[in-house]
Design a protein around this motif. Sequence first.
Motif, PDB file in Angstrom:
ATOM      1  N   ASP A 109      38.467  59.722  40.933  1.00 56.43           N
ATOM      2  CA  ASP A 109      37.900  61.076  40.902  1.00 56.43           C
ATOM      3  C   ASP A 109      37.940  61.696  39.506  1.00 56.43           C
ATOM      4  OD1 ASP A 109      37.525  60.996  43.720  1.00 56.43           O
ATOM      5  OD2 ASP A 109      39.649  61.461  43.992  1.00 56.43           O
ATOM      6  N   LYS A 110      37.984  60.839  38.477  1.00 56.16           N
ATOM      7  CA  LYS A 110      38.090  61.333  37.112  1.00 56.16           C
ATOM      8  C   LYS A 110      36.895  60.918  36.257  1.00 56.16           C
ATOM      9  CE  LYS A 110      42.233  63.208  37.501  1.00 56.16           C
ATOM     10  NZ  LYS A 110      42.462  64.666  37.321  1.00 56.16           N
ATOM     11  N   ASP A 111      36.600  61.739  35.257  1.00 60.44           N
ATOM     12  CA  ASP A 111      35.648  61.353  34.215  1.00 60.44           C
ATOM     13  C   ASP A 111      36.391  60.448  33.234  1.00 60.44           C
ATOM     14  OD1 ASP A 111      33.498  63.092  35.119  1.00 60.44           O
ATOM     15  OD2 ASP A 111      34.743  64.742  34.380  1.00 60.44           O
ATOM     16  N   ILE A 112      35.809  59.272  32.941  1.00 63.98           N
ATOM     17  CA  ILE A 112      36.536  58.272  32.159  1.00 63.98           C
ATOM     18  C   ILE A 112      35.651  57.696  31.057  1.00 63.98           C
ATOM     19  CG2 ILE A 112      37.763  56.053  32.234  1.00 63.98           C
ATOM     20  CD1 ILE A 112      38.303  56.588  35.212  1.00 63.98           C
ATOM     21  N   LEU A 113      36.215  57.614  29.865  1.00 62.70           N
ATOM     22  CA  LEU A 113      35.608  56.880  28.755  1.00 62.70           C
ATOM     23  C   LEU A 113      36.403  55.599  28.561  1.00 62.70           C
ATOM     24  CD1 LEU A 113      33.746  56.636  26.215  1.00 62.70           C
ATOM     25  CD2 LEU A 113      35.564  57.834  24.951  1.00 62.70           C
ATOM     26  N   VAL A 114      35.708  54.459  28.576  1.00 62.99           N
ATOM     27  CA  VAL A 114      36.355  53.170  28.331  1.00 62.99           C
ATOM     28  C   VAL A 114      35.896  52.659  26.967  1.00 62.99           C
ATOM     29  CG1 VAL A 114      36.643  50.779  29.075  1.00 62.99           C
ATOM     30  CG2 VAL A 114      36.501  52.607  30.780  1.00 62.99           C
ATOM     31  N   ILE A 115      36.865  52.380  26.092  1.00 58.75           N
ATOM     32  CA  ILE A 115      36.573  51.836  24.767  1.00 58.75           C
ATOM     33  C   ILE A 115      37.062  50.403  24.739  1.00 58.75           C
ATOM     34  CG2 ILE A 115      36.963  52.093  22.285  1.00 58.75           C
ATOM     35  CD1 ILE A 115      37.723  55.052  22.914  1.00 58.75           C
ATOM     36  N   ASP A 116      36.140  49.475  24.548  1.00 58.03           N
ATOM     37  CA  ASP A 116      36.471  48.045  24.524  1.00 58.03           C
ATOM     38  C   ASP A 116      36.284  47.543  23.099  1.00 58.03           C
ATOM     39  OD1 ASP A 116      36.703  45.287  24.810  1.00 58.03           O
ATOM     40  OD2 ASP A 116      35.637  45.229  26.710  1.00 58.03           O
ATOM     41  N   ALA A 117      37.408  47.245  22.447  1.00 64.01           N
ATOM     42  CA  ALA A 117      37.386  46.831  21.042  1.00 64.01           C
ATOM     43  C   ALA A 117      37.531  45.320  20.952  1.00 64.01           C
ATOM     44  CB  ALA A 117      38.508  47.529  20.268  1.00 64.01           C
ATOM     45  N   GLY A 118      36.404  44.633  20.962  1.00 68.57           N
ATOM     46  CA  GLY A 118      36.392  43.184  20.854  1.00 68.57           C
ATOM     47  C   GLY A 118      35.461  42.753  19.740  1.00 68.57           C
ATOM     48  N   THR A 119      34.635  41.726  19.993  1.00 67.22           N
ATOM     49  CA  THR A 119      33.637  41.309  19.009  1.00 67.22           C
ATOM     50  C   THR A 119      32.774  42.503  18.614  1.00 67.22           C
ATOM     51  OG1 THR A 119      33.600  39.105  20.011  1.00 67.22           O
ATOM     52  CG2 THR A 119      31.774  39.693  18.556  1.00 67.22           C
ATOM     53  N   CYS A 120      32.371  43.281  19.612  1.00 67.20           N
ATOM     54  CA  CYS A 120      31.745  44.580  19.395  1.00 67.20           C
ATOM     55  C   CYS A 120      32.679  45.656  19.945  1.00 67.20           C
ATOM     56  CB  CYS A 120      30.400  44.669  20.105  1.00 67.20           C
ATOM     57  SG  CYS A 120      29.149  43.517  19.493  1.00 67.20           S
ATOM     58  N   ILE A 121      32.459  46.882  19.548  1.00 66.75           N
ATOM     59  CA  ILE A 121      33.173  48.004  20.150  1.00 66.75           C
ATOM     60  C   ILE A 121      32.188  48.709  21.071  1.00 66.75           C
ATOM     61  CG2 ILE A 121      34.455  50.137  19.768  1.00 66.75           C
ATOM     62  CD1 ILE A 121      35.058  49.147  16.950  1.00 66.75           C
ATOM     63  N   THR A 122      32.548  48.794  22.345  1.00 64.62           N
ATOM     64  CA  THR A 122      31.667  49.455  23.296  1.00 64.62           C
ATOM     65  C   THR A 122      32.333  50.710  23.835  1.00 64.62           C
ATOM     66  OG1 THR A 122      32.471  48.108  25.159  1.00 64.62           O
ATOM     67  CG2 THR A 122      30.539  47.302  23.954  1.00 64.62           C
ATOM     68  N   TYR A 123      31.502  51.686  24.122  1.00 67.14           N
ATOM     69  CA  TYR A 123      31.947  52.968  24.659  1.00 67.14           C
ATOM     70  C   TYR A 123      31.205  53.181  25.975  1.00 67.14           C
ATOM     71  CZ  TYR A 123      33.455  53.546  19.824  1.00 67.14           C
ATOM     72  OH  TYR A 123      34.046  53.370  18.593  1.00 67.14           O
ATOM     73  N   GLU A 124      31.934  53.204  27.079  1.00 65.30           N
ATOM     74  CA  GLU A 124      31.320  53.312  28.404  1.00 65.30           C
ATOM     75  C   GLU A 124      31.839  54.562  29.110  1.00 65.30           C
ATOM     76  OE1 GLU A 124      29.147  51.060  28.520  1.00 65.30           O
ATOM     77  OE2 GLU A 124      29.991  49.580  27.168  1.00 65.30           O
ATOM     78  N   PHE A 125      30.926  55.262  29.797  1.00 70.85           N
ATOM     79  CA  PHE A 125      31.319  56.496  30.486  1.00 70.85           C
ATOM     80  C   PHE A 125      30.981  56.418  31.964  1.00 70.85           C
ATOM     81  CE2 PHE A 125      30.331  60.851  31.963  1.00 70.85           C
ATOM     82  CZ  PHE A 125      31.618  61.368  31.868  1.00 70.85           C
ATOM     83  N   ILE A 126      31.976  56.688  32.805  1.00 74.67           N
ATOM     84  CA  ILE A 126      31.779  56.796  34.243  1.00 74.67           C
ATOM     85  C   ILE A 126      32.305  58.153  34.676  1.00 74.67           C
ATOM     86  CG2 ILE A 126      33.967  55.588  34.776  1.00 74.67           C
ATOM     87  CD1 ILE A 126      32.467  54.457  37.273  1.00 74.67           C
ATOM     88  N   ASP A 127      31.526  58.868  35.475  1.00 73.08           N
ATOM     89  CA  ASP A 127      31.917  60.233  35.820  1.00 73.08           C
ATOM     90  C   ASP A 127      32.786  60.279  37.066  1.00 73.08           C
ATOM     91  OD1 ASP A 127      30.223  60.116  38.084  1.00 73.08           O
ATOM     92  OD2 ASP A 127      28.558  61.070  37.030  1.00 73.08           O
ATOM     93  N   SER A 128      33.203  61.477  37.410  1.00 72.76           N
ATOM     94  CA  SER A 128      34.140  61.665  38.522  1.00 72.76           C
ATOM     95  C   SER A 128      33.511  61.382  39.876  1.00 72.76           C
ATOM     96  CB  SER A 128      34.693  63.096  38.494  1.00 72.76           C
ATOM     97  OG  SER A 128      33.643  64.043  38.585  1.00 72.76           O
ATOM     98  N   TYR A 129      32.188  61.181  39.904  1.00 73.39           N
ATOM     99  CA  TYR A 129      31.500  60.825  41.147  1.00 73.39           C
ATOM    100  C   TYR A 129      31.310  59.320  41.287  1.00 73.39           C
ATOM    101  CZ  TYR A 129      30.443  65.816  41.061  1.00 73.39           C
ATOM    102  OH  TYR A 129      30.546  67.181  41.013  1.00 73.39           O
ATOM    103  N   GLY A 130      31.908  58.556  40.378  1.00 75.79           N
ATOM    104  CA  GLY A 130      31.775  57.107  40.432  1.00 75.79           C
ATOM    105  C   GLY A 130      30.426  56.622  39.958  1.00 75.79           C
TER     106      GLY A 130
END
Length: 243
Positions: A109-130
């Motif tokens: 039930d949370k707004d979430i930013l996922v930062i994946d620091a690998g070969t590339c750096i990706t920024y992914e956003f999923i909101d509190s509604y899934g």
Amino acid sequence: MNLIIDIGNTVAKVALFDGTSIVEVVYESNQSLDCLEAVCAKYTVDKGIVATVIDLNDKILSQLGQLTIPLVWLDEKTPLPVINLYRTPETLGYDRVASVVAANEQFPDKDILVIDAGTCITYEFIDSYGQYQGGNISPGLNMRLKALHQFTGRLPLVASGGEVLPMGKDTETAIRSGVLKGIEYEIAGYISALKHKYPQLLVFLTGGDDFSFDTKLKSVIFADRFLVLKGLNRILNYNNGRI
């Protein structure tokens, strides 16, 4: 027990899950899965999932073909436990969506930013509604260092490890500090911008590269190196009965 096969741009990871708990993770070349036979002999595996961001060679395809368990081959048609709003799901890297699936499982039930620091750096956003709203892709640490060397006439290839200064005092520290500080400020900028719009934002950091950066928002950051594996395991469990 679940078999998770995660084939990335640099390495492959083979993981075993008992329910939602990681039992073992084995690192392999992304050009072979020689560990598969031993892993399957060591554990009683019921089902598995294969996710890859590269085209698989004949050797890996043969090794996977010898598995006797039902497999989910993750692609844009695989049912997900979140709502995918990406415009071109067929171009979406499995690791990007798997990371938000895992983060959403922990905080549905949370707004979430996922930062994946690998070969590339990706920024992914999923909101509190899934709802996975999408994300951005940026060059990773080693990609930036190599690019400065390859696309210039005289700049050397600098290792990521070493002295980092607020302002470089020679070419080596100028490059290293510029790249690492650039990543630090980039990450902090994404967090600040989204935090302004979503005050209760949670931030996950995952991936193969380690970063140490100071930010007033550090308390909202969860570090989880195995976030993608956990997401793939959740997708596999979600598809149980469909395979």
